[in-house]
Design a protein around this motif. Structure first.
Motif, short mmCIF file in Angstrom:
data_model
loop_
_atom_site.label_atom_id
_atom_site.label_comp_id
_atom_site.label_asym_id
_atom_site.label_seq_id
_atom_site.Cartn_x
_atom_site.Cartn_y
_atom_site.Cartn_z
N ARG A 90 0.88 -1.15 -0.01
CA ARG A 90 0.07 -0.07 -0.21
C ARG A 90 1.03 1.19 0.10
O ARG A 90 0.46 2.04 -0.52
N GLN A 111 -12.22 -11.42 -11.88
CA GLN A 111 -12.87 -10.21 -11.11
C GLN A 111 -12.93 -10.05 -9.71
O GLN A 111 -12.66 -9.29 -8.92
N GLU A 115 -10.94 -7.95 -6.73
CA GLU A 115 -11.84 -6.93 -5.90
C GLU A 115 -11.55 -7.42 -4.39
O GLU A 115 -11.43 -6.32 -3.42
N LEU A 118 -8.21 -5.90 -3.86
CA LEU A 118 -8.13 -4.35 -3.39
C LEU A 118 -8.66 -4.08 -1.95
O LEU A 118 -7.97 -2.96 -1.55
N ASP A 119 -9.50 -4.79 -1.60
CA ASP A 119 -9.99 -4.80 -0.20
C ASP A 119 -8.97 -4.87 0.63
O ASP A 119 -8.51 -4.17 1.87
N ASP A 122 -6.75 -2.07 0.77
CA ASP A 122 -7.49 -1.16 1.32
C ASP A 122 -6.85 -0.03 0.27
O ASP A 122 -6.51 1.15 0.85
N ARG A 124 -8.47 1.06 -2.86
CA ARG A 124 -9.45 1.49 -4.06
C ARG A 124 -9.17 3.03 -4.37
O ARG A 124 -8.99 3.12 -5.62
N GLU A 125 -8.85 3.62 -3.50
CA GLU A 125 -8.90 5.36 -3.52
C GLU A 125 -7.38 5.43 -4.43
O GLU A 125 -7.29 6.66 -4.60
N CYS A 127 -5.88 3.75 -6.67
CA CYS A 127 -5.58 3.20 -8.13
C CYS A 127 -6.74 3.90 -9.07
O CYS A 127 -8.06 3.95 -8.63
N TRP A 130 -8.37 -0.84 -12.55
CA TRP A 130 -7.84 -2.08 -12.41
C TRP A 130 -8.54 -2.90 -13.68
O TRP A 130 -9.49 -2.81 -14.10
N SER A 132 -9.06 -7.12 -15.11
CA SER A 132 -9.11 -8.69 -14.78
C SER A 132 -9.09 -9.50 -15.97
O SER A 132 -8.92 -8.90 -17.20
#
Length: 219
Positions: A90, A111, A115, A118-119, A122, A124-125, A127, A130, A132
């Motif tokens: 990160r 996909q 996802e 990404l979680d 942490d 998402r904000e 990038c 993204w 798949s």
């Protein structure tokens, strides 16, 4: 004039390569095929469309390819809770953004797995976009996913970070510089021989030497 940082996910930002290898081993066993895990590991980094014929042969691909990929998903999903981000993942995403890069995760994973990662990151904000495996007809070592990822953010040119020879080869085919980390289990010589402009033992080490890499700043 590179302005986009294209980062592989599996084996590069999250520690998944050995879970992938075990899941593929178990998937092939469903069809009566027992392959050495080390041989499967050597193909990790390819998308499933490329991996199955590479390790099991074209005849197996023709007869069982799609079913084997479905079996792999069933074997890998229970391992997802074990997957953890690499140290510095990160922080690297944040630092690239701070330096002015458009950050895109160029994954050939499914996909739902992208996802989930990404979680875990942490991120998402951090990038802009993204990908798949659904975003290109052919996955790594074909260049399609890196090209699609660049187009998704209307980038001028990209620099790639990956953990496998397949990432580096795909970057070269796409006309992009490739930087590698050894987190996927490939040696420095293998990664450099595939065309990596630099090889680092870890993401933390890469961060410490970022000014000496193509990721120093956008062109």
């Amino acid at each position: 004039m590179a302005d986009t940082a294209l980062l592989d996910v599996d084996g590069t930002l999250v520690d998944t390569n050995y879970q992938h290898s075990v899941a593929w081993f178990r998937a092939f066993r469903r069809f009566g095929l027992t392959l050495p895990v080390w041989r499967i590991h050597r193909a990790i980094g390819m998308g499933g469309d490329q991996l199955v014929p590479a390790v099991a042969g074209q005849e197996f691909e023709a007869e069982h390819g799609d079913d084997a990929r479905s079996a792999w998903t069933e074997e890998f999903d229970p391992l997802l809770p074990e997957v953890q981000p690499f140290d510095g993942a990160r922080d690297l995403l944040a630092e690239l953004g701070r330096r002015g890069w458009t950050v895109v995760l160029a994954s050939s994973g499914q996909q739902q797995h992208v996802e989930a990662f990404l979680d875990k990151l942490d991120a998402r904000e951090l990038c802009a976009a993204w990908t798949s495996s659904a975003d290109a007809e052919a996955t790594k070592p074909a260049p399609d996913l890196f090209q699609v990822a660049l187009q998704r953010v209307s980038g001028r040119a990209g620099v790639v970070l990956g953990d496998s020879t397949w990432d580096v080869e795909a970057a070269a085919k796409a006309g992009m510089a490739g930087v590698a980390v050894r987190t996927g289990g490939y040696s420095t010589d293998e990664l450099a021989g595939a065309g990596a402009s630099g090889v680092h033992d870890s993401l933390r080490e890469l961060l410490e030497h970022l000014d000496d890499t193509p990721f120093a700043s956008p062109s």
